[in-house]
Design an enzyme around this catalytic site. Structure first.
Site, mmCIF file in Angstrom:
data_model
loop_
_atom_site.group_PDB
_atom_site.id
_atom_site.type_symbol
_atom_site.label_atom_id
_atom_site.label_comp_id
_atom_site.label_asym_id
_atom_site.label_seq_id
_atom_site.Cartn_x
_atom_site.Cartn_y
_atom_site.Cartn_z
ATOM 1 N N THR A 195 0.917 -1.241 0.055
ATOM 2 C CA THR A 195 0.050 -0.072 -0.026
ATOM 3 C C THR A 195 1.097 1.169 -0.220
ATOM 4 O O THR A 195 1.500 1.465 0.946
ATOM 5 C CB THR A 195 -1.001 0.000 1.349
ATOM 6 O OG1 THR A 195 -1.595 -1.221 1.446
ATOM 7 C CG2 THR A 195 -1.881 0.921 1.100
ATOM 8 N N LYS B 112 -7.385 1.239 -3.136
ATOM 9 C CA LYS B 112 -6.897 0.561 -2.194
ATOM 10 C C LYS B 112 -7.045 1.656 -0.850
ATOM 11 O O LYS B 112 -7.676 1.429 0.413
ATOM 12 C CB LYS B 112 -5.680 0.061 -2.272
ATOM 13 C CG LYS B 112 -5.050 -0.307 -0.942
ATOM 14 C CD LYS B 112 -5.446 -1.414 -0.320
ATOM 15 C CE LYS B 112 -4.760 -1.825 1.136
ATOM 16 N NZ LYS B 112 -5.441 -2.664 2.175
HETATM 17 P P1 NAP Z 1 5.274 -5.887 7.918
HETATM 18 O O1 NAP Z 1 4.855 -7.156 8.607
HETATM 19 O O2 NAP Z 1 5.675 -4.731 8.846
HETATM 20 O O3 NAP Z 1 6.437 -6.022 6.879
HETATM 21 C C1 NAP Z 1 7.309 -4.843 6.053
HETATM 22 C C2 NAP Z 1 7.990 -5.602 5.128
HETATM 23 O O4 NAP Z 1 8.805 -4.399 4.749
HETATM 24 C C3 NAP Z 1 9.087 -6.389 5.855
HETATM 25 O O5 NAP Z 1 9.477 -7.431 4.892
HETATM 26 C C4 NAP Z 1 10.018 -5.461 6.115
HETATM 27 O O6 NAP Z 1 11.340 -6.326 6.129
HETATM 28 C C5 NAP Z 1 10.312 -4.740 4.973
HETATM 29 N N1 NAP Z 1 10.958 -3.249 4.870
HETATM 30 C C6 NAP Z 1 10.357 -2.280 5.658
HETATM 31 N N2 NAP Z 1 11.402 -1.190 5.553
HETATM 32 C C7 NAP Z 1 12.413 -1.662 4.373
HETATM 33 C C8 NAP Z 1 13.126 -1.190 3.889
HETATM 34 N N3 NAP Z 1 13.781 0.267 4.148
HETATM 35 N N4 NAP Z 1 14.117 -1.844 3.089
HETATM 36 C C9 NAP Z 1 13.673 -3.252 2.767
HETATM 37 N N5 NAP Z 1 12.919 -3.912 3.309
HETATM 38 C C10 NAP Z 1 12.033 -3.119 4.274
HETATM 39 O O7 NAP Z 1 4.053 -5.401 6.836
HETATM 40 P P2 NAP Z 1 2.969 -6.329 6.395
HETATM 41 O O8 NAP Z 1 1.671 -6.185 7.344
HETATM 42 O O9 NAP Z 1 3.358 -7.369 5.833
HETATM 43 O O10 NAP Z 1 2.362 -5.109 5.227
HETATM 44 C C11 NAP Z 1 3.098 -5.237 3.960
HETATM 45 C C12 NAP Z 1 2.126 -4.077 3.168
HETATM 46 O O11 NAP Z 1 1.011 -4.835 2.872
HETATM 47 C C13 NAP Z 1 2.155 -2.704 3.615
HETATM 48 O O12 NAP Z 1 2.247 -1.823 2.539
HETATM 49 C C14 NAP Z 1 0.632 -2.796 4.276
HETATM 50 O O13 NAP Z 1 -0.005 -1.538 4.508
HETATM 51 C C15 NAP Z 1 0.101 -3.537 3.280
HETATM 52 N N6 NAP Z 1 -1.125 -4.241 3.811
HETATM 53 C C16 NAP Z 1 -1.047 -4.853 5.218
HETATM 54 C C17 NAP Z 1 -2.256 -5.904 5.427
HETATM 55 C C18 NAP Z 1 -2.106 -6.493 6.881
HETATM 56 O O14 NAP Z 1 -3.200 -6.670 7.390
HETATM 57 N N7 NAP Z 1 -1.074 -6.715 7.602
HETATM 58 C C19 NAP Z 1 -3.338 -5.912 4.823
HETATM 59 C C20 NAP Z 1 -3.432 -5.193 3.414
HETATM 60 C C21 NAP Z 1 -2.346 -4.721 3.113
HETATM 61 P P3 NAP Z 1 11.928 -6.589 7.686
HETATM 62 O O15 NAP Z 1 11.672 -8.004 8.067
HETATM 63 O O16 NAP Z 1 13.597 -6.532 7.594
HETATM 64 O O17 NAP Z 1 11.512 -5.636 8.762
#
Ligand code: NAP
Length: 298
Positions: free
Chosen positions: A94, A170
């Site tokens: 997102t 979204k």
């Molecule tokens: P998350 O668990 O916080 O994972 C974030 C990912 O991004 C991890 O792999 C993290 O790596 C990586 N990352 C963050 N900063 C980085 C950087 N500077 N360089 C390289 N890698 C980086 O988040 P998530 O819940 O999976 O969400 C991912 C996306 O999906 C977001 O945009 C969120 O808004 C969207 N989303 C989430 C949900 C939900 O329910 N969770 C639902 C729909 C959409 P590390 O492991 O090293 O930290």
């Protein structure tokens, strides 16, 4: 299909596992290396650098935000170095509408396919392959990655040929979810102040006029008052409200409800709830009404 997958967080890890289950040849990269171990044990190749993922047939990014995608995709010139010019990049994070438009231009300049495909659904939904995928991009690029989208989602909703339109859709959806959580929290707090049984109110609400998954899922969390583990972190919710407000500001569209939700999320972070699920914003309404930090009670 040979697929590169970048970003194995709460969502990416289980989405990548779905691709393995569907028989795709997977190569994965994550900033913190531990996240790739489980997938490697199941046959995924572990990459040392994210740009290596761009030598596949398709590359999927599921990273936290604009900054993460910029670091991984644009800063290291991964697009210019891609060897396979039929590669399609599927951006599932997102991100802001402004950045989505920048990504659109960068891929066009590099001559690569780009499909924006942010998703609806939390990690448990992703693990079951039941995501709703909001996609936009050139029709032939979408068709090439369709088997991947089908392995991760129950339905792909196509919003036309300009990728950033998927990001607009979204953000509109997440704005609505944030507003629904806030409205439910205020309604339940009002009921509690008058010793109305919160569960009966929630059953009425979700069993009649608001019989929809967003109310049922988040209403349940508000009733239990349990916001850990966070399926969708409060800080990510704040990011999405900010992105909706920025998109509105850029187009001259005021979103006053989004401003309220944004301020309340900041309030929640100020009270130590940053790592909780974003439905913990319900505690803000309770505090303001002079109620304690526990779940709603009669
Ligand atoms: P998350 O668990 O916080 O994972 C974030 C990912 O991004 C991890 O792999 C993290 O790596 C990586 N990352 C963050 N900063 C980085 C950087 N500077 N360089 C390289 N890698 C980086 O988040 P998530 O819940 O999976 O969400 C991912 C996306 O999906 C977001 O945009 C969120 O808004 C969207 N989303 C989430 C949900 C939900 O329910 N969770 C639902 C729909 C959409 P590390 O492991 O090293 O930290």
């Amino acid at each position: 299909m040979r697929v590169g997958f970048i970003g194995l967080g709460a969502m990416g890890g289980v989405m990548a596992a779905r691709l393995l289950d569907a028989g795709h040849e997977l190569a994965v990269w994550n900033r913190s290396p531990g996240a790739a171990e489980q997938l490697a044990r199941r046959g995924a190749q572990r990459l040392q650098h994210p740009e290596e993922a761009f030598s596949s047939d398709a590359v999927i990014t599921m990273l936290a935000d604009d900054g993460a995608v910029r670091d991984v995709v644009l800063a290291n010139k991964a697009l210019q170095r891609a060897v396979n010019k039929r590669l399609v990049h599927v951006g599932m994070s997102t991100v802001s509408v402004g950045f989505a438009q920048e990504l659109e231009r960068s891929h066009a300049e590099a001559g690569l396919g780009y499909v924006a495909a942010p998703v609806m659904g939390r990690p448990d939904v992703a693990a079951a392959g039941k995501l709703n995928i909001i996609a936009a991009g050139a029709a032939d690029a979408i068709e090439r990655v369709r088997p991947l989208l089908d392995a991760m989602g129950q339905k792909t909703w196509v919003f036309g040929a300009e990728p950033h339109k998927a990001n607009v859709a979204k953000l509109s959806m997440n704005f609505l979810i944030g507003a629904a959580i806030e409205a439910m929290a205020e309604a339940v707090t009002l009921a509690e102040r008058y010793q109305v049984v919160p569960k009966t109110l929630m059953d009425l609400l979700t069993g009649t006029l608001f019989a929809a998954p967003a109310y049922a899922v988040y209403g349940g969390l508000i009733l239990k008052g349990e916001f850990m583990p966070a399926n969708f972190k409060l800080t990510l919710g704040l990011k999405d409200m900010r992105l909706a407000l920025a998109a509105g500001e850029a187009a001259g569209v005021p979103l006053p409800f989004a401003s309220v939700v944004r301020d309340n999320l900041v309030d929640a972070i100020g009270h130590g709830d940053a790592d909780k699920d974003w439905s913990a914003v319900a505690r803000v309404a309770r505090r303001r009404a002079g109620l304690d930090d526990g779940p709603p009670r009669r």
